[in-house]
Design a protein around this motif. Structure first.
Motif, PDB file in Angstrom:
ATOM      1  N   PHE A  92      25.521  46.332 -12.385  1.00  0.00           N
ATOM      2  CA  PHE A  92      24.166  46.340 -11.852  1.00  0.00           C
ATOM      3  C   PHE A  92      24.036  47.176 -10.575  1.00  0.00           C
ATOM      4  O   PHE A  92      22.972  47.743 -10.307  1.00  0.00           O
ATOM      5  N   HIS A 126      16.731  42.360 -12.139  1.00  0.00           N
ATOM      6  CA  HIS A 126      16.524  41.149 -11.346  1.00  0.00           C
ATOM      7  C   HIS A 126      16.317  39.930 -12.256  1.00  0.00           C
ATOM      8  O   HIS A 126      16.816  38.838 -11.948  1.00  0.00           O
ATOM      9  N   GLU A 128      17.595  39.522 -15.276  1.00  0.00           N
ATOM     10  CA  GLU A 128      18.887  39.194 -15.871  1.00  0.00           C
ATOM     11  C   GLU A 128      19.824  38.522 -14.864  1.00  0.00           C
ATOM     12  O   GLU A 128      20.700  37.744 -15.249  1.00  0.00           O
ATOM     13  N   ARG A 129      19.631  38.792 -13.589  1.00  0.00           N
ATOM     14  CA  ARG A 129      20.453  38.174 -12.551  1.00  0.00           C
ATOM     15  C   ARG A 129      19.871  36.847 -12.067  1.00  0.00           C
ATOM     16  O   ARG A 129      20.458  36.184 -11.216  1.00  0.00           O
TER      17      ARG A 129
END
Length: 219
Positions: A92, A126, A128-129
């Motif tokens: 990322f 963001h 996915e995190r």
């Protein structure tokens, strides 16, 4: 390219063969931009196959050619493509670095469509995190830009994703009107693809969360 037609049909090997033929033709003609575009297209095929290192190398080659031409828009597009590859590799930090560099280029060019594409991709990182507030902030910018340039497909995607992230963040009441707007927009476009389905699935999940089983089944 004939390759693009094969790509859209999902015939990736034929697409790659066509792009390779185009690349050789552009080399014979010493057409640098054509070479860069062919390499970028080939990179996308390898990305679809999950061969990320091959995709990155081809994108890097295309990037160097675009830089030799000082083609800022071409550079921005390839940086966005490279960031997509890094994102799928789970790197990322490198993805964000490429996205941010591309975003700077598109902002300098005053290219709202390019900006919207990159901002949406940053929002996906963001999401996915699990950094939902950051994702919401970026998606609101995408929605604003898509409406400014009157791009319904981008608007529909932004509405669907924004509704989904608001639900994930624990704000279903704020999510629902956006999801209904997304469905109405996609219905109007007669395009019931990925983001239409995602909006329906999110609405179904919201209904299930309230034990509204009949309503969830309707979605």
């Amino acid at each position: 390219y004939l390759g693009k037609a094969y790509w859209e049909l999902g015939q990736l090997q034929k697409a790659l063969n066509s792009y390779q033929t185009a690349l050789q033709s552009y080399k014979q003609l010493d057409h640098v931009e054509g070479q860069a575009n062919a390499l970028s297209a080939m990179a996308n095929v390898y990305w679809s196959w999950g061969q990320y290192h091959n995709s990155l190398q081809l994108n890097q080659d295309a990037l160097e050619l675009q830089k030799s031409l000082e083609n800022q828009r071409g550079i921005g597009i390839i940086l966005n493509n490279m960031a997509n590859v890094y994102r799928h590799m789970g790197d990322f930090e490198k993805a964000l670095a490429c996205y941010n560099e591309g975003l700077t280029i598109f902002s300098t060019l005053n290219d709202p469509l390019g900006k919207a594409a990159v901002l949406g991709n940053i929002a996906n990182i963001h999401r996915e995190r699990g950094a939902y507030l950051e994702a919401i902030s970026f998606l609101k910018k995408v929605l604003e830009l898509s409406r400014l340039i009157q791009h319904p497909s981008f608007e529909g995607a932004a509405l669907s994703l924004l509704g989904e992230v608001l639900w994930l963040h624990g704000s279903p009441s704020h999510a629902k009107p956006l999801l209904h707007d997304a469905i109405a927009l996609w219905d109007n476009l007669k395009a019931r693809g990925e983001y239409y389905v995602r909006a329906l699935l999110t609405l179904a999940a919201i209904a299930l969360g309230k034990n509204q089983l009949e309503l969830a089944n309707q979605y």
